[in-house]
Design a protein around this motif. Structure first.
Motif, PDB file in Angstrom:
ATOM      1  N   GLN B  49       1.590  26.173 -33.414  1.00 41.80           N
ATOM      2  CA  GLN B  49       0.735  26.906 -32.473  1.00 41.80           C
ATOM      3  C   GLN B  49      -0.681  26.341 -32.489  1.00 41.80           C
ATOM      4  OE1 GLN B  49       1.390  30.922 -33.928  1.00 41.80           O
ATOM      5  NE2 GLN B  49       2.616  31.382 -32.119  1.00 41.80           N
ATOM      6  N   ALA B  50      -1.168  26.041 -33.708  1.00 39.55           N
ATOM      7  CA  ALA B  50      -2.527  25.502 -33.821  1.00 39.55           C
ATOM      8  C   ALA B  50      -2.634  24.170 -33.086  1.00 39.55           C
ATOM      9  CB  ALA B  50      -2.893  25.340 -35.296  1.00 39.55           C
ATOM     10  N   VAL B  51      -1.629  23.301 -33.266  1.00 36.02           N
ATOM     11  CA  VAL B  51      -1.658  21.992 -32.596  1.00 36.02           C
ATOM     12  C   VAL B  51      -1.606  22.182 -31.083  1.00 36.02           C
ATOM     13  CG1 VAL B  51      -0.342  19.862 -32.245  1.00 36.02           C
ATOM     14  CG2 VAL B  51      -0.692  20.743 -34.534  1.00 36.02           C
ATOM     15  N   LEU B  52      -0.740  23.085 -30.632  1.00 31.52           N
ATOM     16  CA  LEU B  52      -0.629  23.319 -29.184  1.00 31.52           C
ATOM     17  C   LEU B  52      -1.965  23.826 -28.631  1.00 31.52           C
ATOM     18  CD1 LEU B  52       1.176  23.299 -26.708  1.00 31.52           C
ATOM     19  CD2 LEU B  52       1.921  25.601 -27.260  1.00 31.52           C
ATOM     20  N   PHE B  53      -2.631  24.672 -29.406  1.00 32.17           N
ATOM     21  CA  PHE B  53      -3.915  25.202 -28.950  1.00 32.17           C
ATOM     22  C   PHE B  53      -4.960  24.081 -28.858  1.00 32.17           C
ATOM     23  CE2 PHE B  53      -7.884  27.712 -29.433  1.00 32.17           C
ATOM     24  CZ  PHE B  53      -7.724  28.491 -28.301  1.00 32.17           C
ATOM     25  N   VAL B  54      -4.980  23.209 -29.856  1.00 23.49           N
ATOM     26  CA  VAL B  54      -5.926  22.080 -29.826  1.00 23.49           C
ATOM     27  C   VAL B  54      -5.642  21.182 -28.624  1.00 23.49           C
ATOM     28  CG1 VAL B  54      -6.610  19.967 -31.041  1.00 23.49           C
ATOM     29  CG2 VAL B  54      -6.377  22.088 -32.311  1.00 23.49           C
ATOM     30  N   LEU B  55      -4.371  20.888 -28.382  1.00 26.62           N
ATOM     31  CA  LEU B  55      -4.004  20.053 -27.234  1.00 26.62           C
ATOM     32  C   LEU B  55      -4.414  20.734 -25.927  1.00 26.62           C
ATOM     33  CD1 LEU B  55      -0.443  18.785 -28.252  1.00 26.62           C
ATOM     34  CD2 LEU B  55      -2.588  17.520 -28.315  1.00 26.62           C
ATOM     35  N   ALA B  56      -4.199  22.051 -25.855  1.00 33.62           N
ATOM     36  CA  ALA B  56      -4.557  22.794 -24.640  1.00 33.62           C
ATOM     37  C   ALA B  56      -6.070  22.712 -24.396  1.00 33.62           C
ATOM     38  CB  ALA B  56      -4.113  24.248 -24.769  1.00 33.62           C
ATOM     39  N   LEU B  57      -6.839  22.906 -25.478  1.00 33.03           N
ATOM     40  CA  LEU B  57      -8.307  22.838 -25.341  1.00 33.03           C
ATOM     41  C   LEU B  57      -8.730  21.455 -24.850  1.00 33.03           C
ATOM     42  CD1 LEU B  57      -9.834  24.663 -28.434  1.00 33.03           C
ATOM     43  CD2 LEU B  57      -9.832  25.383 -26.063  1.00 33.03           C
ATOM     44  N   ALA B  58      -8.121  20.426 -25.421  1.00 36.78           N
ATOM     45  CA  ALA B  58      -8.467  19.054 -25.029  1.00 36.78           C
ATOM     46  C   ALA B  58      -8.151  18.831 -23.551  1.00 36.78           C
ATOM     47  CB  ALA B  58      -7.698  18.053 -25.886  1.00 36.78           C
ATOM     48  N   LEU B  59      -7.023  19.354 -23.093  1.00 43.63           N
ATOM     49  CA  LEU B  59      -6.641  19.165 -21.690  1.00 43.63           C
ATOM     50  C   LEU B  59      -7.545  19.946 -20.752  1.00 43.63           C
ATOM     51  CD1 LEU B  59      -2.749  19.235 -22.038  1.00 43.63           C
ATOM     52  CD2 LEU B  59      -4.164  17.286 -21.400  1.00 43.63           C
ATOM     53  N   VAL B  60      -7.977  21.142 -21.205  1.00 43.29           N
ATOM     54  CA  VAL B  60      -8.904  21.943 -20.396  1.00 43.29           C
ATOM     55  C   VAL B  60     -10.197  21.153 -20.181  1.00 43.29           C
ATOM     56  CG1 VAL B  60     -10.416  23.970 -20.483  1.00 43.29           C
ATOM     57  CG2 VAL B  60      -8.004  24.215 -21.016  1.00 43.29           C
ATOM     58  N   VAL B  61     -10.752  20.658 -21.282  1.00 40.54           N
ATOM     59  CA  VAL B  61     -12.019  19.925 -21.198  1.00 40.54           C
ATOM     60  C   VAL B  61     -11.829  18.651 -20.380  1.00 40.54           C
ATOM     61  CG1 VAL B  61     -13.783  18.731 -22.537  1.00 40.54           C
ATOM     62  CG2 VAL B  61     -12.864  20.901 -23.354  1.00 40.54           C
ATOM     63  N   ARG B  62     -10.682  17.990 -20.600  1.00 43.71           N
ATOM     64  CA  ARG B  62     -10.407  16.754 -19.874  1.00 43.71           C
ATOM     65  C   ARG B  62     -10.359  17.004 -18.364  1.00 43.71           C
ATOM     66  NH1 ARG B  62     -11.839  11.966 -20.344  1.00 43.71           N
ATOM     67  NH2 ARG B  62     -10.317  10.332 -20.079  1.00 43.71           N
ATOM     68  N   GLY B  63      -9.600  18.003 -17.958  1.00 44.44           N
ATOM     69  CA  GLY B  63      -9.451  18.321 -16.532  1.00 44.44           C
ATOM     70  C   GLY B  63     -10.788  18.648 -15.904  1.00 44.44           C
ATOM     71  N   ALA B  64     -11.582  19.475 -16.596  1.00 50.14           N
ATOM     72  CA  ALA B  64     -12.858  19.920 -16.037  1.00 50.14           C
ATOM     73  C   ALA B  64     -13.852  18.757 -15.932  1.00 50.14           C
ATOM     74  CB  ALA B  64     -13.440  21.037 -16.906  1.00 50.14           C
ATOM     75  N   THR B  65     -13.930  17.918 -16.956  1.00 53.20           N
ATOM     76  CA  THR B  65     -14.922  16.829 -16.927  1.00 53.20           C
ATOM     77  C   THR B  65     -14.525  15.740 -15.929  1.00 53.20           C
ATOM     78  OG1 THR B  65     -13.820  15.910 -18.851  1.00 53.20           O
ATOM     79  CG2 THR B  65     -15.816  17.163 -19.270  1.00 53.20           C
ATOM     80  N   LEU B  66     -13.237  15.444 -15.840  1.00 51.20           N
ATOM     81  CA  LEU B  66     -12.783  14.447 -14.865  1.00 51.20           C
ATOM     82  C   LEU B  66     -13.105  14.892 -13.444  1.00 51.20           C
ATOM     83  CD1 LEU B  66      -9.274  13.338 -16.174  1.00 51.20           C
ATOM     84  CD2 LEU B  66     -11.283  11.897 -15.899  1.00 51.20           C
ATOM     85  N   ALA B  67     -12.838  16.173 -13.163  1.00 52.56           N
ATOM     86  CA  ALA B  67     -13.091  16.694 -11.814  1.00 52.56           C
ATOM     87  C   ALA B  67     -14.583  16.658 -11.500  1.00 52.56           C
ATOM     88  CB  ALA B  67     -12.565  18.112 -11.707  1.00 52.56           C
ATOM     89  N   ALA B  68     -15.404  16.957 -12.502  1.00 58.82           N
ATOM     90  CA  ALA B  68     -16.850  16.922 -12.281  1.00 58.82           C
ATOM     91  C   ALA B  68     -17.302  15.503 -11.945  1.00 58.82           C
ATOM     92  CB  ALA B  68     -17.570  17.438 -13.522  1.00 58.82           C
ATOM     93  N   ASP B  69     -16.739  14.519 -12.671  1.00 56.11           N
ATOM     94  CA  ASP B  69     -17.057  13.112 -12.383  1.00 56.11           C
ATOM     95  C   ASP B  69     -16.706  12.764 -10.945  1.00 56.11           C
ATOM     96  OD1 ASP B  69     -17.902  12.806 -14.895  1.00 56.11           O
ATOM     97  OD2 ASP B  69     -16.185  11.643 -15.632  1.00 56.11           O
ATOM     98  N   GLU B  70     -15.513  13.191 -10.554  1.00 55.10           N
ATOM     99  CA  GLU B  70     -15.045  12.866  -9.201  1.00 55.10           C
ATOM    100  C   GLU B  70     -15.937  13.506  -8.147  1.00 55.10           C
ATOM    101  OE1 GLU B  70     -12.799  10.622  -8.453  1.00 55.10           O
ATOM    102  OE2 GLU B  70     -12.808  10.309 -10.623  1.00 55.10           O
TER     103      GLU B  70
END
Lengths: 421, 440
Positions: B49-70
């Motif tokens: 669960q902890a690993v899944l949560f870390v991966l989820a957080l990373a994907l959240v930040v990734r999605g948001a920052t990529l979209a902001a760049d675009e």
């Protein structure tokens, strides 16, 4: 004011609508606002989070660029701006739970309608209104400190961190019991005070200046709360409130004639049996409170099994209530792990039955007699050589003095007389 | 030498900024696998669960920052790049969506191989939707909005994925009730619903109000899609995993009358086998029902009161099983959650059979029954009073935490452990206290 409200409505309506919708939907599903009592269910966290977010966006538009300077260059008072920020959120905090209560009435199954009293519905709605309104206000308070939603969230996290540090300092470092009263909830006031100060004096200041004010308020409250919490008069007052920790636990016999009452005061327990028909009390023998074991009622007999660490030999203590008061009987030398207890029809004998053992305890005389004991299987056998171990599964009282069981190997019915009738 | 095509160059660009997260995510998942296999916990949280949560957080930040760049690059790209600006954003979106799914697969393969293949699919789709939600919200609004939306999504939609990666108990709950497949379909629906909102964002220079309208539509669509999920989840019950069958017996105090019953909880063959044995008179009767059945109590020595629920039905029936004639008659039925009786049986198995949620008065006229509530969370319970003479049933207490009963039956009252008494004539409940206070 109307124009300010129009502006707020256009800026905030998405989050407000989501907040209201989440309140109503979770209430309609019975998983948020309660119609049966005050406290909401777990999914209320969703509308609460949306209320906080609705508040967190509050002053965001004013802090962007030079808008605050422009706004205050008009003929508008800071109170009007603040009121325009507050009103939509507070209206949502009141209206959404009211709609939630209506949704509960409409969507709950008819079997629950007699439990949904006006008082219970109102109390549920008021609690939700209070919590979500407070969440919105906390969010609004945080929104005035740093620019943007991210800045508001950062301010919120600073506040949460301050509370955590305070709690750690109080309970872990200074060793004050968490059961004692603290003024820690006063921290909730920090965003409100910051909101009042900055909305009045500092809205056009730089972000760093606003953050300094917020941190000063937080620090002031931190120190004030600490002084109050550590002051001897307050500690004495807190102790006086939590001093009396007396509580009582009762266990009723299945007939309802007797109860075992355990009274605990200052972590010390006293126990007695109570005859509920005449109010007589009898001291409970210490043997019936095993450190490791089990207790239960069987009709009006109270059974207690004391096991040692290796499970055997165990001791069974039975308290019987007779016309002359309780009588304590002790049976020992048996492994009571996994034992079932069967009372003879005249309730004078107890059959202790387990997979390899049948023992009868006479509750009149205190005598015990082993009727059957199956040989134990060898502990270590190669798996290929191991045979299924026969075990006793069916046993019963055929009569007051006759025990029956099915032979585990032949499955024949066997009756054993335990005494003369 | 021929220059690489635009598509290849865009692909190279996305790869060069996307590989660290991809590699890091997959490596983290692989590094955690030995610990997942051993069931290690961190702060009472399963390592999976902890690993899944870390991966989820990373994907959240990734999605948001990529979209902001675009979003920031859109105006510049329109005038400086030899292709439509939407093409670059589409590449960014598509490549990292794929990367999110690969990260999901990098974590989900273990569960797909060792437990249930559908859990792997679930994790892949969950990672994809996390990225999708934060990307769209950030593209339409701002980076913080994308992060908030992604976090909310992780919390709301993460119930099944986080439950699925727990040790066998949670996995069996989900796979038995088909929640995994249901959730996977739901995630696909969300991806499909999100695309109509995404395309205008990619292809047009949208003004703020239009963007907000689009985001509002997406959020509304998500909220609408969440309602059936929440509804479905609420209709599910707490099911404590067993090996599939529960065997127990109901016995008279002297042991002479016994009802042995075996409930098959899992699989397609959900049924109950009952055997009534009167050892004293050497009588026996047998019954096999395609339903969950729990014997409530014995009425004299001729009948057994049963409570039954057919799989998938929302009603519980009380039946009288006449063991002499081996016939059954339905006394009354009450509404219940789907598979509520299965939950009751598995709770009895989990917490011990002395923790019975069912009690029958000695004269067989009344029964008290605790069932998972029909209105509210699945871990709340209602107390029902069943009046067999009047054929009536009433809820006395709703939404409570207590799941077992300790009842003292009296002529006109039933006393409950915890200080409540039930008025059997008026079907009401009130508190009572024993005369235990010290006399002055």
């Amino acid at each position: 004011m109307r124009r300010l409200l129009w502006k707020e409505w256009h800026e905030r309506r998405l989050w407000l609508a989501l907040w209201a919708a989440a309140t109503v939907v979770t209430a309609a599903l019975g998983i948020g606002q309660s119609g049966l009592g005050a406290m909401p269910e777990a999914w209320f966290q969703l509308p609460l989070a949306l209320a906080v977010i609705a508040g967190l966006g509050g002053y965001g538009s004013e802090l962007k660029g030079e808008r605050a300077t422009f706004l205050y260059s008009r003929n508008i008072s800071w109170k009007a701006v603040l009121a325009a920020k507050l009103l939509p959120g507070l209206a949502t905090a009141v209206l959404a739970p009211a709609l939630g209560a209506l949704a509960i009435l409409v969507f709950s199954p008819p079997e629950y309608h007699h439990l949904l009293t006006p008082g219970a519905l109102a109390s549920g709605a008021l609690t939700v209104a209070g919590f979500s309104g407070a969440g919105f206000l906390v969010g609004l308070g945080c929104s005035i400190i740093l620019h943007g939603l991210a800045g508001s969230m950062l301010a919120l996290f600073i506040g949460i961190a301050a509370v955590s540090v305070y709690g750690f300092l109080l309970y872990e470092v200074l060793g004050i019991s968490s059961a004692e009263i603290s003024v820690m909830p006063a921290f909730l006031a920090a965003p409100f005070i910051a909101l009042a100060i900055i909305a009045r004096f500092g809205i056009a200041l730089s972000g760093a200046a606003r953050l300094r004010r917020f941190l000063l308020v937080l620090l002031g409250l931190f120190l004030l709360c600490l002084v109050i919490d550590l002051s001897p008069p307050f500690r004495a007052y807190a102790r006086s409130l939590v001093h009396d920790d007396t509580y009582t636990n009762t266990s009723l016999s299945p007939t309802g004639h007797y109860a075992l009452v355990t009274k605990t005061r200052n972590e010390k327990s006293s126990r007695y049996f109570l005859d509920l028909r005449n109010g007589k009390r009898y001291p409970a023998p210490a043997a019936i409170f095993p450190n490791n074991g089990a207790t239960s009622w069987l009709n009006d007999d109270y059974l207690s099994i004391q096991r040692d660490k290796n499970r055997e030999p165990s001791m069974l203590t039975v308290v019987r209530f007779t016309a002359n008061g309780p009588r304590t009987l002790t049976f020992s030398g048996l492994d009571f792990y996994g034992t079932r207890y069967l009372l003879s029809p005249d309730a004078k004998r107890l059959l202790l039955a387990k997979w390899d053992d049948l023992t009868v305890c006479d509750l009149e005389t205190g005598a015990q007699r082993t009727l059957l004991r199956l040989p134990r299987p060898p502990r270590r056998l190669p798996r290929a050589k191991a045979k299924p171990t026969p075990y006793l599964e069916d046993y019963w009282w055929q009569a007051n003095n006759v025990v029956g069981y099915l032979d585990p190997v032949t499955k024949k019915r066997i009756l054993v007389r335990v005494s003369e009738p | 030498m021929r220059k690489p095509s635009i598509a290849l160059r865009l692909l190279w660009k996305e790869w060069s900024r996307g590989w660290p997260l991809l590699a890091g995510g997959i490596l983290l998942a692989q590094a955690a696998m030995p610990l997942v296999a051993r069931g290690v916990t961190i702060f009472k949280l399963d390592i999976a669960q902890a690993v899944l949560f870390v991966l989820a957080l990373a994907l959240v930040v990734r999605g948001a920052t990529l979209a902001a760049d675009e979003r920031d690059r859109r105006a510049y790209a329109g005038t400086h790049f030899p292709f439509h600006p939407a093409r670059g954003t589409l590449f960014t979106f598509g490549f990292h969506l794929l990367a999110a799914m690969v990260i999901g697969l990098g974590f989900g393969w273990y569960f797909a191989l060792h437990t249930d293949p559908t859990i792997g699919t679930l994790l892949v789709l969950f990672c994809a939707t996390i990225y999708l939600v934060s990307f769209i919200a950030a593209l339409a609004l701002s980076t913080p909005a994308g992060i908030v939306a992604g976090l909310l999504w992780t919390l709301i939609a993460g119930t099944a994925p986080f439950y699925a990666v727990t040790p066998p108990g949670g996995q069996q709950v989900l796979t038995d009730d088909f929640s995994v497949s249901w959730y996977s379909i739901y995630f696909v629906v969300v991806i499909v619903l999100a695309l109509p909102a995404l395309l205008p964002l990619l292809t047009k220079r949208v003004n703020v109000s239009l963007t907000r309208r689009i985001v509002g539509t997406v959020l509304l669509a998500t909220a609408i899609a969440l309602v059936p999920v929440a509804w479905y989840l609420q209709s599910q019950v707490n099911y404590y995993a067993t090996d599939g069958t529960i065997s127990e017996r109901l016995t008279s105090p002297d042991g002479a009358l016994t009802v042995k019953y075996t409930i098959t909880l899992a699989g397609k063959n959900r049924s109950t086998a009952l055997e009534f044995l009167d050892y004293r008179r050497q009588r026996a009767a047998r019954l096999q029902l395609p339903a969950a059945v729990i014997p409530v109590g014995l009425v004299e020595d001729t009948a057994v009161i049963l409570v039954t629920q057919q799989p998938g039905k929302r009603r519980i029936a009380f039946q009288r099983w006449d063991v002499e004639r081996n016939s059954r008659a339905t006394l009354l039925a009450i509404p219940a959650r789907r598979d509520a009786l299965r939950t009751v049986a598995s709770q009895m198995y989990t917490y011990g059979f002395e923790q019975r949620p069912i009690s029958l008065s000695s004269d067989g006229r009344f029964g008290l029954l605790i069932l998972p509530t029909c209105f509210g969370l699945a871990n709340r319970y209602d107390l029902w009073l069943i009046d067999f003479n009047r054929r009536q049933a009433n809820i006395l207490r709703a939404g409570d935490y207590s799941y077992s009963l300790q009842v003292t039956w009296q002529a006109d009252h039933a006393l409950l452990a915890g200080g409540q008494q039930v008025d059997l004539a008026h079907h009401t409940i009130s508190s009572f206290s024993l005369p235990i206070e010290e006399k002055p």
